[in-house]
Motif scaffolding. Structure first.
Motif, PDB file in Angstrom:
ATOM      1  N   GLY A 180       0.818  -1.195   0.000  1.00 30.74           N
ATOM      2  CA  GLY A 180       0.000   0.000   0.000  1.00 30.74           C
ATOM      3  C   GLY A 180       0.857   1.253   0.000  1.00 30.74           C
ATOM      4  O   GLY A 180       2.059   1.203  -0.302  1.00 30.74           O
ATOM      5  N   LEU A 181       0.265   2.375   0.354  1.00 32.67           N
ATOM      6  CA  LEU A 181       0.954   3.662   0.347  1.00 32.67           C
ATOM      7  C   LEU A 181       1.075   4.198   1.772  1.00 32.67           C
ATOM      8  O   LEU A 181       0.078   4.400   2.456  1.00 32.67           O
ATOM      9  N   TYR A 182       2.311   4.409   2.199  1.00 34.12           N
ATOM     10  CA  TYR A 182       2.567   5.065   3.483  1.00 34.12           C
ATOM     11  C   TYR A 182       2.733   6.554   3.234  1.00 34.12           C
ATOM     12  O   TYR A 182       3.303   6.959   2.222  1.00 34.12           O
ATOM     13  N   TYR A 183       2.265   7.363   4.181  1.00 32.77           N
ATOM     14  CA  TYR A 183       2.435   8.803   4.002  1.00 32.77           C
ATOM     15  C   TYR A 183       2.656   9.500   5.341  1.00 32.77           C
ATOM     16  O   TYR A 183       2.172   9.067   6.395  1.00 32.77           O
ATOM     17  N   ASN A 184       3.419  10.568   5.273  1.00 36.16           N
ATOM     18  CA  ASN A 184       3.786  11.378   6.434  1.00 36.16           C
ATOM     19  C   ASN A 184       2.668  12.392   6.689  1.00 36.16           C
ATOM     20  O   ASN A 184       2.525  13.365   5.962  1.00 36.16           O
ATOM     21  N   LYS A 185       1.859  12.143   7.713  1.00 38.97           N
ATOM     22  CA  LYS A 185       0.710  13.005   7.973  1.00 38.97           C
ATOM     23  C   LYS A 185       1.126  14.423   8.351  1.00 38.97           C
ATOM     24  O   LYS A 185       0.424  15.384   8.026  1.00 38.97           O
ATOM     25  N   ASP A 186       2.263  14.544   9.026  1.00 42.50           N
ATOM     26  CA  ASP A 186       2.735  15.884   9.389  1.00 42.50           C
ATOM     27  C   ASP A 186       3.086  16.684   8.142  1.00 42.50           C
ATOM     28  O   ASP A 186       2.763  17.879   8.031  1.00 42.50           O
ATOM     29  N   ALA A 187       3.754  16.020   7.189  1.00 42.86           N
ATOM     30  CA  ALA A 187       4.105  16.694   5.936  1.00 42.86           C
ATOM     31  C   ALA A 187       2.853  17.048   5.141  1.00 42.86           C
ATOM     32  O   ALA A 187       2.776  18.115   4.512  1.00 42.86           O
ATOM     33  N   PHE A 188       1.864  16.166   5.167  1.00 44.99           N
ATOM     34  CA  PHE A 188       0.593  16.440   4.485  1.00 44.99           C
ATOM     35  C   PHE A 188      -0.058  17.694   5.064  1.00 44.99           C
ATOM     36  O   PHE A 188      -0.512  18.582   4.330  1.00 44.99           O
ATOM     37  N   LYS A 189      -0.110  17.758   6.390  1.00 47.82           N
ATOM     38  CA  LYS A 189      -0.753  18.888   7.052  1.00 47.82           C
ATOM     39  C   LYS A 189      -0.027  20.184   6.721  1.00 47.82           C
ATOM     40  O   LYS A 189      -0.662  21.214   6.433  1.00 47.82           O
ATOM     41  N   LYS A 190       1.289  20.140   6.735  1.00 47.38           N
ATOM     42  CA  LYS A 190       2.076  21.338   6.439  1.00 47.38           C
ATOM     43  C   LYS A 190       1.840  21.822   5.017  1.00 47.38           C
ATOM     44  O   LYS A 190       1.838  23.031   4.741  1.00 47.38           O
ATOM     45  N   ALA A 191       1.604  20.866   4.092  1.00 44.39           N
ATOM     46  CA  ALA A 191       1.376  21.227   2.687  1.00 44.39           C
ATOM     47  C   ALA A 191      -0.093  21.508   2.389  1.00 44.39           C
ATOM     48  O   ALA A 191      -0.452  21.807   1.245  1.00 44.39           O
ATOM     49  N   GLY A 192      -0.945  21.406   3.406  1.00 37.90           N
ATOM     50  CA  GLY A 192      -2.371  21.667   3.209  1.00 37.90           C
ATOM     51  C   GLY A 192      -3.104  20.544   2.508  1.00 37.90           C
ATOM     52  O   GLY A 192      -4.168  20.766   1.915  1.00 37.90           O
ATOM     53  N   ILE A 193      -2.576  19.324   2.572  1.00 38.31           N
ATOM     54  CA  ILE A 193      -3.200  18.165   1.930  1.00 38.31           C
ATOM     55  C   ILE A 193      -4.005  17.412   2.985  1.00 38.31           C
ATOM     56  O   ILE A 193      -3.471  17.028   4.033  1.00 38.31           O
ATOM     57  N   THR A 194      -5.270  17.195   2.735  1.00 41.37           N
ATOM     58  CA  THR A 194      -6.162  16.642   3.756  1.00 41.37           C
ATOM     59  C   THR A 194      -6.402  15.138   3.674  1.00 41.37           C
ATOM     60  O   THR A 194      -6.909  14.548   4.624  1.00 41.37           O
ATOM     61  N   ASP A 220       0.178  14.892  -8.344  1.00 41.82           N
ATOM     62  CA  ASP A 220      -0.045  16.243  -7.826  1.00 41.82           C
ATOM     63  C   ASP A 220       0.443  16.365  -6.383  1.00 41.82           C
ATOM     64  O   ASP A 220       1.117  17.343  -6.016  1.00 41.82           O
ATOM     65  N   VAL A 221       0.097  15.385  -5.572  1.00 40.65           N
ATOM     66  CA  VAL A 221       0.483  15.422  -4.162  1.00 40.65           C
ATOM     67  C   VAL A 221       1.998  15.295  -4.013  1.00 40.65           C
ATOM     68  O   VAL A 221       2.611  15.980  -3.187  1.00 40.65           O
ATOM     69  N   ALA A 222       2.608  14.415  -4.816  1.00 45.82           N
ATOM     70  CA  ALA A 222       4.061  14.243  -4.756  1.00 45.82           C
ATOM     71  C   ALA A 222       4.778  15.554  -5.060  1.00 45.82           C
ATOM     72  O   ALA A 222       5.795  15.889  -4.426  1.00 45.82           O
ATOM     73  N   LYS A 223       4.248  16.307  -6.023  1.00 45.71           N
ATOM     74  CA  LYS A 223       4.845  17.595  -6.391  1.00 45.71           C
ATOM     75  C   LYS A 223       4.692  18.603  -5.254  1.00 45.71           C
ATOM     76  O   LYS A 223       5.636  19.328  -4.913  1.00 45.71           O
ATOM     77  N   LYS A 224       3.516  18.653  -4.637  1.00 48.08           N
ATOM     78  CA  LYS A 224       3.273  19.597  -3.545  1.00 48.08           C
ATOM     79  C   LYS A 224       4.149  19.300  -2.328  1.00 48.08           C
ATOM     80  O   LYS A 224       4.535  20.216  -1.593  1.00 48.08           O
ATOM     81  N   LEU A 225       4.434  18.026  -2.117  1.00 43.29           N
ATOM     82  CA  LEU A 225       5.216  17.623  -0.942  1.00 43.29           C
ATOM     83  C   LEU A 225       6.720  17.760  -1.148  1.00 43.29           C
ATOM     84  O   LEU A 225       7.488  17.662  -0.189  1.00 43.29           O
TER      85      LEU A 225
END
Length: 443
Positions: free
Chosen positions: A158-172, A183-188
């Motif tokens: 599956g896909l693991y993701y850093n929730k702190d990095a998501f929050k900082k980038a405004g990704i919900t 798109d998300v990879a580019k924003k992060l």
């Protein structure tokens, strides 16, 4: 934990190619030994980490308690090369029960006689495979109707993701489609000079688990056609995947820059894995990564989700790539009935499978164990239980020469992503011809 991803199978492929010439003879109607007699059998497995070795021994202890006449001598940290040598040599010191992480080689194991045909034992025990195991697991433990192995725990990706990095980038929320992933990879991604402070996602085929076989389940696909010929140049899913991956590589800085950054990563199986350290914000990986990241002391909140799927297959979100450990019986064993008792216990006894899953932190491999209330896991682990049961989850097709065709396709991927191959369709056609040639030679 698993070390059986595609990029680690080259040695196993070579070993099994030798093995095929050495294994002759099969049990036609089961063995003649008395399974109720006092005996000792040898079980060889590949686990090596202390916690894993303990979980194996705990399982064996439970078996010996249920079968007091059978003593099991356990040997761990056995890779396919060591297994090959022992199966070639035979003899009383060799294994009776054998296991491997290399599901991609089941086609070779079954067609060459490297593992004993289990059909007589299954029929004698009246073990209903379809009611016991998920469909995909039954597929990757047989080849062309010959069953030489059974599944022993499952790996789901599956896909693991850093929730702190998501929050900082405004990704919900985690991405659900491949375009969203891009798109998300580019924003992060946070660049730092000619490198990165943080990379959203490592797309390169050398990026640990981001190999061709693990990408492909995001697209509905078929490696071979109805005549057994390579389908990679005909099925548009492969061209779509390679086109997507190359575009993602280019959008995140290009092959050279990404490869340079990859050189700063720690070992995949160590505490300094780039996801643990925050060097990458998303990671395609197996269920074991959650426990490893927690053990490594990752200082951010970890999220887990299914791998995104192709944009035009959004309704299949939740599926993923499946593989796992396989177990079988050595053809030279003189104690095959006793060996079958261990194989049957480890693979189909619900309590045994659940306890082993809890100890190893892998996904259970039976339908009953997947639903057992005795499973102990982090709530996020349920994502992998769901992937394992998703009707559209898939694995790589079997082949008479095992993982060779995957390695050939993977090698093409390395050339395409760095720009050495300009014409994708021509490259796929050339690769398909090579795959067909290799399989023809193996036959």
């Amino acid at each position: 934990m698993r070390t059986s991803r595609l990029t680690s199978t080259a040695v196993a492929v070579a070993a099994i190619s030798v093995l095929a010439t050495a294994c002759t003879g099969q049990s036609e109607a089961g063995a003649s030994d008395d399974p109720d007699a006092k005996t000792t059998i040898n079980f060889w497995h590949g686990w090596s980490a202390p916690a894993e070795v303990k979980a194996v021994q705990d399982n064996i202890d439970r078996f010996e308690k249920a079968h007091p006449n059978i003593t099991v001598k356990v040997s761990g940290n056995i890779n396919d090369d060591k297994l090959n040598q022992a199966l070639r040599a035979g003899g009383s010191d060799g294994p009776d029960v054998v296991s491997s992480f290399t599901t991609a080689n089941v086609g070779k194991f079954c067609s060459s006689g490297a593992f004993t045909d289990l059909k007589p034992f299954i029929e004698k025990s009246k073990l209903d495979l379809e009611k016991t195991f998920p469909k995909v697991l039954l597929e990757y433990t047989q080849f062309e109707g010959k069953r030489c192995a059974l599944p022993l725990l499952t790996d789901a990706y599956g896909l693991y993701y850093n929730k702190d990095a998501f929050k900082k980038a405004g990704i919900t929320a985690p991405p659900k489609t491949m375009s969203e992933l891009a798109d998300v990879a580019k924003k992060l991604t946070v660049e730092k000079g000619d490198s990165y402070q943080q990379l959203g996602f490592m797309p390169n085929f050398h990026g640990y688990e981001t190999v061709v076989s693990h990408y492909m389940p995001s697209w509905e696909h078929a490696y071979f056609d109805e005549n057994g010929k390579s389908n990679i140049a005909k099925d548009p899913a492969f061209a779509k995947m390679f086109t997507y991956q190359k575009k993602l590589v280019d959008s995140l800085g290009g092959y050279t820059k990404l490869e340079k950054y990859r050189g700063t990563f720690g070992d995949e199986w160590g505490a300094k894995h780039p996801f643990h350290t925050g060097q990458v914000a998303m990671q395609l990986d197996g269920e074991w990564r959650l426990g490893m990241a927690e053990d490594a002391g990752a200082d951010f909140e970890i999220g887990v989700a299914p791998m995104p799927v192709a944009d035009d297959e959004a309704d299949s979100y939740g599926k993923g790539y499946l593989s796992g450990t396989i177990v079988g019986i050595a053809p030279a064993s003189k104690k095959q009935n006793a060996a079958w008792e261990l194989v049957k216990f480890m693979t189909s006894d619900t309590e045994a499978v659940v306890n082993f899953s809890n100890g190893i932190r892998n996904v259970p491999s039976t339908l009953e164990a997947l639903k057992s209330p005795d499973l102990k896991f982090d709530p996020r682990f349920k994502t992998f239980l769901d992937i394992a049961q998703h009707p559209e989850s898939s694995t790589s097709d079997g082949a008479v020469n095992g993982a060779t065709y995957q390695l050939t396709l993977q090698d093409f991927g390395y050339q395409y992503e760095k720009g050495a191959v300009k014409d994708l369709q021509a490259g796929l056609e050339k690769t398909a011809r090579q795959i067909d040639t290799d399989i023809a030679k193996a036959k």
